[in-house]
Design an enzyme around this catalytic site. Structure first.
Site, PDB file in Angstrom:
ATOM      1  N   LYS A   1     108.374   8.885  28.359  1.00 40.20           N
ATOM      2  CA  LYS A   1     107.962   9.281  29.475  1.00 40.20           C
ATOM      3  C   LYS A   1     108.085   8.243  30.430  1.00 40.20           C
ATOM      4  O   LYS A   1     106.975   7.511  30.959  1.00 40.20           O
ATOM      5  CB  LYS A   1     107.199  10.193  29.510  1.00 40.20           C
ATOM      6  CG  LYS A   1     107.392  11.261  30.378  1.00 40.20           C
ATOM      7  CD  LYS A   1     106.088  11.771  31.350  1.00 40.20           C
ATOM      8  CE  LYS A   1     105.339  10.586  31.866  1.00 40.20           C
ATOM      9  NZ  LYS A   1     105.871  10.868  33.304  1.00 40.20           N
TER      10      LYS A   1
ATOM     11  N   GLU B   1      97.513  -0.695  28.589  1.00 44.02           N
ATOM     12  CA  GLU B   1      97.188  -1.687  29.674  1.00 44.02           C
ATOM     13  C   GLU B   1      97.071  -0.852  31.188  1.00 44.02           C
ATOM     14  O   GLU B   1      97.442  -0.598  31.674  1.00 44.02           O
ATOM     15  CB  GLU B   1      99.159  -2.856  30.058  1.00 44.02           C
ATOM     16  CG  GLU B   1      99.106  -3.459  28.648  1.00 44.02           C
ATOM     17  CD  GLU B   1      98.020  -4.610  28.269  1.00 44.02           C
ATOM     18  OE1 GLU B   1      97.291  -4.840  29.442  1.00 44.02           O
ATOM     19  OE2 GLU B   1      97.515  -4.846  27.089  1.00 44.02           O
TER      20      GLU B   1
ATOM     21  N   CYS C   1     100.597  -5.834  38.869  1.00 46.83           N
ATOM     22  CA  CYS C   1      99.210  -6.007  37.824  1.00 46.83           C
ATOM     23  C   CYS C   1      99.107  -6.889  37.745  1.00 46.83           C
ATOM     24  O   CYS C   1      97.603  -7.555  37.609  1.00 46.83           O
ATOM     25  CB  CYS C   1      99.785  -5.425  36.225  1.00 46.83           C
ATOM     26  SG  CYS C   1     100.551  -6.022  34.912  1.00 46.83           S
TER      27      CYS C   1
ATOM     28  N   GLU D   1      91.361  -2.302  43.232  1.00 49.50           N
ATOM     29  CA  GLU D   1      92.968  -2.721  42.937  1.00 49.50           C
ATOM     30  C   GLU D   1      93.554  -1.675  44.008  1.00 49.50           C
ATOM     31  O   GLU D   1      93.751  -0.542  44.200  1.00 49.50           O
ATOM     32  CB  GLU D   1      93.872  -2.008  41.864  1.00 49.50           C
ATOM     33  CG  GLU D   1      94.977  -2.903  41.450  1.00 49.50           C
ATOM     34  CD  GLU D   1      95.558  -2.397  40.449  1.00 49.50           C
ATOM     35  OE1 GLU D   1      95.843  -1.174  39.795  1.00 49.50           O
ATOM     36  OE2 GLU D   1      96.079  -3.166  39.819  1.00 49.50           O
TER      37      GLU D   1
END
Ligand code: NAD
Length: 478
Positions: A172, A247, A281, A379
């Site tokens: 997905k 991750e 990332c 972040e």
């Protein structure tokens, strides 16, 4: 309007419920519409994968090799077409988008080889006339859930090892970038992937994503995305005792020591913090700069940041494309407002109105910050970076490790001693010396520590840890 459907059991399956994906550089440009499924679509995909699993697990490595190799070759042959689609869909520059498409091609080709190389071990037993054989077997049906920021490379580095080692796949992709996953499904179809081995279901995270995570017949989940979603998935997988690989986010430090080559350091920080619109990332978001080089570094980096050309990703002179969507842009702008309160000064960071309606933002540099500020803890995931001044190496390493994340960390230095110490003491999965924190090779392990990652590493030979199960067999020869 081009319409795309899910790909289940070797067939294109229409669930109605079409949703568009937009070009973030020009929201008048609707790329295509995608039919969204729900948990029933996941059930259908699981049934198809169950029918295919045994055959695929027992297919020869040559068969698996040939499929992955063919896909790798076609991705490279069509890099122009697919790279353009990627740039339109995700907003990274055309050069970055073609680079990512080539990366996906290399990943498929690498794992084509790995399919042939998967071996085991033969050990002597502690008992007489007994041999011990250690082999790796497929896990079974794996569920792959991917984010929008590397819409072809991340699916590739999950799909390719999964298939190479004999697992069937249900993937997905992120709702913002379904087009790249559709490209891979088209290639699977074109290259003769047996029905049910590869299944693609478009849909929402809380519907299709959640159904994949919870389905009892899906043996393992590989997820890349935000920390909040990852933590939720880990909890569910823990309860179901499902193999899981996560991750997630980063707040990656880049240390610049007094003895660094100034140009190299500025280039590494510019690339690491701002390229791909900072939506990596592994982006460098905390630039930790020693006091002797600090002022010169700030001056040069400011010059370079303010000279960056923000614009249409398809224009080859553009260096920074748009932010992915309105919500992400608003979140960046909120952090920039916060930075105006927390930092000594803020360079850039305003919303830009260009000739097309899009989500453009000037890169932002926060000068005079400390590591305890929210802008340095959370972040941001946009073209924003902070500068933190430090006294010496010891303070630099402490600040760089003082974060809940641990994906990538870098140092610019001419000192072998500092480089060595940094590599040893960095609490990150990947460490870069005189290189940007972002930008990795495709044939070696990728992943982090602490809040950034969970479970076995992705990519390279280490991918076998997640996509296989070890069996130990004992044979008594009499
Ligand atoms: P996200 O967590 O919002 O979404 C990721 C995927 O999870 C999407 O496909 C989404 O639909 C799905 N999802 C959402 N809710 C779900 C649920 N309840 N159950 C199952 N699936 C669900 O992340 P995003 O915004 O697409 O991506 C940005 C994030 O990804 C950033 O935090 C970034 O750091 C991270 N990222 C990490 C890496 C890495 O390798 N460490 C690489 C790229 C991006």
């Amino acid at each position: 309007m081009t319409k795309h459907t899910s790909y289940i059991g070797g067939k294109w399956v229409d669930f109605g419920n079409y949703k568009p994906n937009l070009n973030p550089a020009n929201t008048d440009d609707i790329i295509a519409e995608f039919s969204y499924g729900d948990s029933n679509a996941v059930d259908q995909a699981v049934l198809a994968a169950q029918k295919a699993q045994n055959g695929w697990a027992n297919a020869t490595p040559q068969v698996r090799h040939d499929l992955l190799e063919a896909i790798g070759v076609k991705l490279a042959d069509r890099v122009e077409e697919y790279g353009t689609m990627l740039a339109r869909e995700e907003g990274k520059t055309i050069a970055e988008a073609k680079g990512e498409t080539m990366r996906a091609s290399q990943v498929f080709k690498f794992f084509a080889g790995e399919a042939l190389r998967l071996g085991g071990e033969l050990q002597s037993s502690v008992r007489p006339n007994v041999d011990v054989e250690i082999t790796r077997e497929p896990v079974g049906i794996v569920g792959l859930i991917t984010p929008w920021n590397f819409p072809i490379a991340i699916p590739a580095w999950k799909i390719a090892p999964a298939l190479a080692f004999g697992n069937c796949v249900i993937i997905k992709p992120a709702g913002l970038t379904p087009g790249c996953a559709h490209i891979i499904a088209k290639l699977m179809d074109e290259c003769g992937c047996p029905p049910g081995v590869f299944n693609l279901v478009f849909g929402g995270g809380s519907t299709v994503g959640d159904a994949i995570v919870k389905h009892p017949a899906i043996e393992a989940i590989s997820f890349t995305g935000s920390v909040a979603t990852g933590n939720n998935i880990a909890e569910i997988c823990g309860q179901l005792r499902k193999k899981v690989q996560l991750e997630m986010g980063g707040k990656n430090p880049m240390v610049v020591m007094d003895d660094a080559d100034l140009k190299l350091a500025v280039d590494a920080c510019l690339n690491g913090a701002f390229f791909s619109t900072g939506q990596r990332c592994t982006a460098s978001s905390r630039l930790i700069v020693q006091e002797g080089i600090h002022d010169k570094f700030v001056k040069e980096l400011t010059k370079a940041v303010t000279a960056l050309k923000v614009g249409d990703p398809l224009d080859s002179s553009t260096q920074i494309g748009p932010v992915i969507d309105e919500a992400q842009l608003q979140s960046n702008l909120d952090y920039i407002e916060l930075a105006k309160k927390e930092a000594e000064s803020v360079i850039g960071g305003e919303r830009l109105e260009l000739t097309t309606p899009g989500y453009f933002q000037a890169p932002a540099l926060f000068v005079g910050t400390t590591n305890d500020m929210r802008i340095n803890r959370e972040e941001i995931f946009g073209p924003c970076a902070s500068i933190i001044r430090v006294k010496d190496f010891e303070e630099a390493i402490d600040v760089s490790n003082d974060t809940e994340f641990g994906l990538s960390a870098g140092i610019c230095t001419a000192s072998l001693k500092s480089a060595r110490e940094f590599k040893r003491r960095s609490q990150a999965g990947m460490v870069m010396v005189n290189l940007p924190t972002a930008g990795v090779d495709y044939h070696v392990p990728f992943g982090g520590r602490k809040g950034s990652s969970f479970g076995p590493r992705e990519q390279g030979r280490y991918a076998a840890e997640f996509y296989t199960i070890v069996k130990t067999a004992y044979v008594f020869a009499g």
